[in-house]
Design a protein around this motif. Structure first.
Motif, PDB file in Angstrom:
ATOM      1  N   HIS A   5     -17.170  -7.836  20.421  1.00 25.38           N
ATOM      2  CA  HIS A   5     -17.052  -8.634  18.918  1.00 25.38           C
ATOM      3  C   HIS A   5     -15.820  -9.325  18.899  1.00 25.38           C
ATOM      4  CE1 HIS A   5     -20.570  -6.611  17.015  1.00 25.38           C
ATOM      5  NE2 HIS A   5     -20.288  -5.480  17.754  1.00 25.38           N
ATOM      6  N   MET A   6     -15.598 -10.551  18.157  1.00 24.90           N
ATOM      7  CA  MET A   6     -14.400 -11.193  18.050  1.00 24.90           C
ATOM      8  C   MET A   6     -13.932 -10.749  16.707  1.00 24.90           C
ATOM      9  SD  MET A   6     -14.049 -13.364  20.665  1.00 24.90           S
ATOM     10  CE  MET A   6     -12.898 -14.518  19.966  1.00 24.90           C
ATOM     11  N   ALA A   7     -12.525 -10.455  16.913  1.00 27.59           N
ATOM     12  CA  ALA A   7     -11.915  -9.991  15.844  1.00 27.59           C
ATOM     13  C   ALA A   7     -10.965 -11.022  15.554  1.00 27.59           C
ATOM     14  CB  ALA A   7     -10.972  -8.637  16.433  1.00 27.59           C
ATOM     15  N   VAL A   8     -10.419 -10.816  14.194  1.00 28.23           N
ATOM     16  CA  VAL A   8      -9.269 -11.701  13.789  1.00 28.23           C
ATOM     17  C   VAL A   8      -8.118 -10.784  13.052  1.00 28.23           C
ATOM     18  CG1 VAL A   8      -8.538 -13.744  12.100  1.00 28.23           C
ATOM     19  CG2 VAL A   8     -10.903 -13.765  13.292  1.00 28.23           C
ATOM     20  N   PHE A   9      -7.133 -10.879  13.538  1.00 26.00           N
ATOM     21  CA  PHE A   9      -5.953  -9.955  13.089  1.00 26.00           C
ATOM     22  C   PHE A   9      -4.957 -10.830  12.466  1.00 26.00           C
ATOM     23  CE2 PHE A   9      -7.958  -6.535  15.742  1.00 26.00           C
ATOM     24  CZ  PHE A   9      -7.531  -5.460  14.981  1.00 26.00           C
ATOM     25  N   ASN A  10      -4.348 -10.456  11.399  1.00 23.51           N
ATOM     26  CA  ASN A  10      -3.302 -11.200  10.773  1.00 23.51           C
ATOM     27  C   ASN A  10      -1.988 -10.235  10.936  1.00 23.51           C
ATOM     28  OD1 ASN A  10      -4.328 -13.353  10.084  1.00 23.51           O
ATOM     29  ND2 ASN A  10      -4.535 -13.043   7.877  1.00 23.51           N
ATOM     30  N   LEU A  11      -0.919 -10.840  11.437  1.00 23.49           N
ATOM     31  CA  LEU A  11       0.373  -9.997  11.196  1.00 23.49           C
ATOM     32  C   LEU A  11       1.404 -10.904  10.132  1.00 23.49           C
ATOM     33  CD1 LEU A  11       2.722  -9.147  14.035  1.00 23.49           C
ATOM     34  CD2 LEU A  11       3.658 -10.384  11.980  1.00 23.49           C
ATOM     35  N   PHE A  12       1.602  -9.791   9.043  1.00 27.80           N
ATOM     36  CA  PHE A  12       2.335 -10.216   7.874  1.00 27.80           C
ATOM     37  C   PHE A  12       2.982  -9.269   7.148  1.00 27.80           C
ATOM     38  CE2 PHE A  12      -1.976  -8.398   6.529  1.00 27.80           C
ATOM     39  CZ  PHE A  12      -1.570  -7.659   5.550  1.00 27.80           C
ATOM     40  N   TYR A  13       3.860  -9.427   6.265  1.00 30.22           N
ATOM     41  CA  TYR A  13       4.643  -8.430   5.555  1.00 30.22           C
ATOM     42  C   TYR A  13       4.440  -8.359   4.417  1.00 30.22           C
ATOM     43  CZ  TYR A  13       8.042 -12.051   3.710  1.00 30.22           C
ATOM     44  OH  TYR A  13       8.449 -12.970   3.197  1.00 30.22           O
ATOM     45  N   ARG A  14       4.605  -7.396   3.247  1.00 30.24           N
ATOM     46  CA  ARG A  14       4.189  -7.501   1.965  1.00 30.24           C
ATOM     47  C   ARG A  14       5.481  -7.357   0.978  1.00 30.24           C
ATOM     48  NH1 ARG A  14       1.345  -2.514   4.179  1.00 30.24           N
ATOM     49  NH2 ARG A  14      -0.851  -2.904   4.486  1.00 30.24           N
ATOM     50  N   LYS A  15       6.569  -7.292   1.540  1.00 29.02           N
ATOM     51  CA  LYS A  15       7.674  -7.402   0.577  1.00 29.02           C
ATOM     52  C   LYS A  15       9.164  -7.472   1.406  1.00 29.02           C
ATOM     53  CE  LYS A  15      10.134  -5.079  -3.073  1.00 29.02           C
ATOM     54  NZ  LYS A  15      10.610  -3.707  -4.064  1.00 29.02           N
ATOM     55  N   ALA A  16       9.822  -8.613   1.123  1.00 26.13           N
ATOM     56  CA  ALA A  16      10.994  -8.955   1.791  1.00 26.13           C
ATOM     57  C   ALA A  16      11.955  -8.035   1.584  1.00 26.13           C
ATOM     58  CB  ALA A  16      11.625 -10.308   1.233  1.00 26.13           C
ATOM     59  N   PRO A  17      12.918  -7.856   2.446  1.00 23.39           N
ATOM     60  CA  PRO A  17      14.198  -6.658   2.226  1.00 23.39           C
ATOM     61  C   PRO A  17      14.939  -7.296   1.368  1.00 23.39           C
ATOM     62  CG  PRO A  17      14.431  -7.913   4.462  1.00 23.39           C
ATOM     63  CD  PRO A  17      12.950  -8.244   3.822  1.00 23.39           C
ATOM     64  N   GLU A  18      15.687  -6.287   0.644  1.00 21.29           N
ATOM     65  CA  GLU A  18      17.068  -6.734  -0.274  1.00 21.29           C
ATOM     66  C   GLU A  18      16.644  -7.549  -1.332  1.00 21.29           C
ATOM     67  OE1 GLU A  18      21.030  -6.565   1.862  1.00 21.29           O
ATOM     68  OE2 GLU A  18      19.698  -7.200   3.496  1.00 21.29           O
ATOM     69  N   ASN A  19      15.259  -7.483  -1.940  1.00 25.69           N
ATOM     70  CA  ASN A  19      14.911  -8.284  -2.854  1.00 25.69           C
ATOM     71  C   ASN A  19      15.053  -9.882  -2.539  1.00 25.69           C
ATOM     72  OD1 ASN A  19      14.362  -6.286  -4.808  1.00 25.69           O
ATOM     73  ND2 ASN A  19      16.340  -5.988  -5.145  1.00 25.69           N
ATOM     74  N   ASN A  20      15.111 -10.009  -1.265  1.00 30.28           N
ATOM     75  CA  ASN A  20      14.982 -11.332  -0.969  1.00 30.28           C
ATOM     76  C   ASN A  20      13.468 -12.176  -1.590  1.00 30.28           C
ATOM     77  OD1 ASN A  20      16.934 -12.083   0.679  1.00 30.28           O
ATOM     78  ND2 ASN A  20      15.865 -10.837   2.439  1.00 30.28           N
ATOM     79  N   ASN A  21      13.620 -13.387  -1.716  1.00 25.62           N
ATOM     80  CA  ASN A  21      12.513 -14.248  -2.046  1.00 25.62           C
ATOM     81  C   ASN A  21      11.695 -14.318  -0.898  1.00 25.62           C
ATOM     82  OD1 ASN A  21      10.683 -15.862  -3.595  1.00 25.62           O
ATOM     83  ND2 ASN A  21      11.889 -17.427  -3.860  1.00 25.62           N
ATOM     84  N   TRP A  22      11.951 -14.436   0.372  1.00 23.46           N
ATOM     85  CA  TRP A  22      11.270 -14.826   1.622  1.00 23.46           C
ATOM     86  C   TRP A  22      12.114 -14.284   2.689  1.00 23.46           C
ATOM     87  CZ3 TRP A  22      15.308 -17.237   3.440  1.00 23.46           C
ATOM     88  CH2 TRP A  22      16.160 -18.140   2.759  1.00 23.46           C
ATOM     89  N   ALA A  23      11.607 -14.546   4.155  1.00 28.39           N
ATOM     90  CA  ALA A  23      11.925 -13.770   5.164  1.00 28.39           C
ATOM     91  C   ALA A  23      12.043 -15.319   6.270  1.00 28.39           C
ATOM     92  CB  ALA A  23      11.105 -12.817   5.655  1.00 28.39           C
ATOM     93  N   VAL A  24      12.906 -15.142   7.343  1.00 28.17           N
ATOM     94  CA  VAL A  24      12.811 -16.165   8.425  1.00 28.17           C
ATOM     95  C   VAL A  24      12.291 -15.524   9.662  1.00 28.17           C
ATOM     96  CG1 VAL A  24      14.678 -17.601   9.515  1.00 28.17           C
ATOM     97  CG2 VAL A  24      15.247 -16.839   7.319  1.00 28.17           C
ATOM     98  N   VAL A  25      11.277 -16.430  10.047  1.00 25.91           N
ATOM     99  CA  VAL A  25      10.699 -16.160  11.180  1.00 25.91           C
ATOM    100  C   VAL A  25      11.331 -16.358  12.535  1.00 25.91           C
ATOM    101  CG1 VAL A  25       8.516 -16.766  12.804  1.00 25.91           C
ATOM    102  CG2 VAL A  25       8.447 -16.878  10.284  1.00 25.91           C
TER     103      VAL A  25
END
Length: 502
Positions: free
Chosen positions: A40-60
């Motif tokens: 079977h063909m799978a689709v997986f996403n890698l993501f995060y739910r909450k940025a650390p230290e109350n950041n608005n965002w993260a850097v890849v």
């Protein structure tokens, strides 16, 4: 016996990153293979739910190493796999793995991208086993580098002066030191002290001197002066930084630095650049007094470099106090992402064959977005206005690709919306195809290109969205079709649970 042990150690050092994994990836793989689900063909996403230290965002950071890791999967003999999945019951799986080469497709954000919660940093589309066994090594790479990059971004945004990363001695191992130095530079650091980070990325590494260099000349004031002179003589033509707090910063350190600069012919015309380093004490007070001393002898071009367990909060406070510091060196706060050392990326199945799937949890934050997704960043008037994640090929995704009028609605308040007229916006796809059918298709970018990409991206957010404390939250939404698909799956599960009995 010793020789055999040495050979075993060498073999362990040669293990590919693709196998820095957890056992359960392979216990699941056995079940997939035995039950025919491996096809079977799978689709997986890698993501995060909450940025650390109350950041608005993260850097890849780390997607380059992810590509290398994915393409290194397989190619090992059956004996290799027997070391961690032994026994007759795993013979079939060992045979499968020994002939395995990654055959799927991977989409990923560029290094230096700014990413918000729940947006796919990486999407893997591949046969089930191939996609599943990538989970742990992929998370290992990205959780480390994104923690460091996000912290480095915070530290660098605390000042307009250069920040150098020099945390290798505090990093969680050699691998972390090398790639942490890279991640920090992508997110704004001017340089790294790590020599392999520099060598691997074709950029110079930076360094000054340690207190041991000074004490090697004997614990005397005159020994400090001789140490400074010898250092200048042996590094003429390079940037020269003298560490002046070994004994007493103001009563001998800065005075010996002034003597050494004067006696060795270093002045404001020296082309390599020169300075002193403060590594202890009241940095705000000392920097002001040192600046006065240097200027009084005509060394107005001498830079003051400050270290000593700094982070974004201390740097902000130093500048508020009027410190005369030209650049900062930050070690463990960046190298270990000290305040938030564990980044929260997760890797979740979102589609099997053509069917979206969802994980529902007791914790609302763990609810995932189902389906094969793509995120668009919508710009207008030169600034980022909104991000929207769509199902690939859905109504909104199609309209964006065609440049048509679009309306983006708030996921949690559907009465809030914003419409962008055709021709009044531009859109950039955040997840790019990096591997297609097992072959790399992503272009290579230099470290300097990644830094420039991050900086340009950052400056397209408003100052309120870039601030460290209580940032204004950037608008991040999902398409109507993704919203409806998600809620239909949830409603169906809830109906089944409510009527379920044994």
């Amino acid at each position: 016996m010793l020789q055999k042990k040495s050979e075993e150690n060498n073999n362990m050092e040669a293990i590919k990153n693709a196998y820095v994994s957890d056992k359960y990836q392979y216990t699941m793989a056995k079940s997939y293979l035995d039950c025919g689900i491996d096809r079977h063909m799978a689709v997986f996403n890698l993501f995060y739910r909450k940025a650390p230290e109350n950041n608005n965002w993260a850097v890849v950071s780390g997607t380059e190493e992810v590509i290398e890791m994915v393409l290194s999967l397989g190619g090992e003999p059956e004996e290799f796999y027997e070391r961690f999945i032994p026994g007759e019951e795993y013979r079939k799986l060992r045979g499968y793995l020994s002939s395995l080469r990654f055959s799927g497709t991977v989409y990923a954000m560029r290094e230096g991208e700014i990413v918000f919660p729940n947006q796919p940093v990486v999407t893997v589309v591949a046969p089930m086993i191939e996609a599943q066994i990538l989970e742990t090594p992929m998370l290992c790479i990205l959780n480390h580098q994104m923690a460091v990059a996000t912290k480095a971004s915070r530290v660098c945004r605390a000042t307009d002066h250069p920040v150098s990363e020099f945390g290798s001695r505090r990093a969680h191992g050699p691998w972390a030191a090398v790639y942490g130095g890279k991640a920090a530079q992508i997110a704004g650091c001017a340089s790294s002290s790590n020599i392999l980070t520099g060598a691997f990325n074709n950029v110079p590494s930076t360094g000054t001197m340690a207190h041991s260099f000074v004490t090697a000349y004997g614990s005397t004031v005159e020994g400090e002066y001789r140490a400074f002179c010898d250092y200048i003589k042996t590094h003429r033509g390079e940037n020269i930084i003298l560490l002046i707090d070994t004994y007493d910063t103001l009563r001998c350190g800065v005075k010996n630095a002034i003597r050494a600069f004067r006696d060795c012919g270093i002045d404001n015309d020296y082309p390599g650049g020169y300075g002193i380093r403060l590594d202890s004490g009241d940095l705000a007070y000392l920097s002001v007094e040192v600046r006065k001393a240097l200027d009084s002898y005509g060394f107005t071009g001498c830079k003051i470099f400050a270290t000593n367990s700094l982070d974004e909060y201390l740097i902000t406070d130093l500048e508020r106090q009027g410190a005369k510091i030209d650049s900062y060196g930050v070690g463990d706060a960046i190298a270990t992402s000290k305040a938030a050392p564990c980044f929260g990326n997760v890797y979740k199945l979102v589609q099997i064959d053509d069917t979206p799937v969802i994980k529902r949890s007791e914790d609302r934050i763990k609810l995932i977005n189902p389906g094969f997704q793509v995120t668009w960043r919508i710009d207008s008037d030169g600034l980022h206005k909104v991000d929207v994640t769509c199902l690939r090929g859905d109504t909104l995704d199609t309209a964006i690709r065609r440049g048509e009028e679009i309306t983006v609605r708030d996921e949690y308040d559907r009465y809030k919306s914003r419409t962008f007229e055709a021709g009044a916006y531009s859109a950039r796809q955040l997840q790019l195809q990096v591997i297609k059918d097992g072959v790399r298709v992503a272009p290579a970018h230099t470290l300097l290109e990644k830094k420039a990409f991050y900086k340009d991206n950052l400056m397209r957010f408003s100052p309120a969205e870039r601030r460290l404390i209580n940032p204004h939250y950037f608008k991040v939404d999902i398409s109507d079709d993704l919203y409806n698909t998600k809620n239909a799956l949830l409603e169906n599960i809830i109906r089944e649970i409510e009527s379920f009995e044994i």
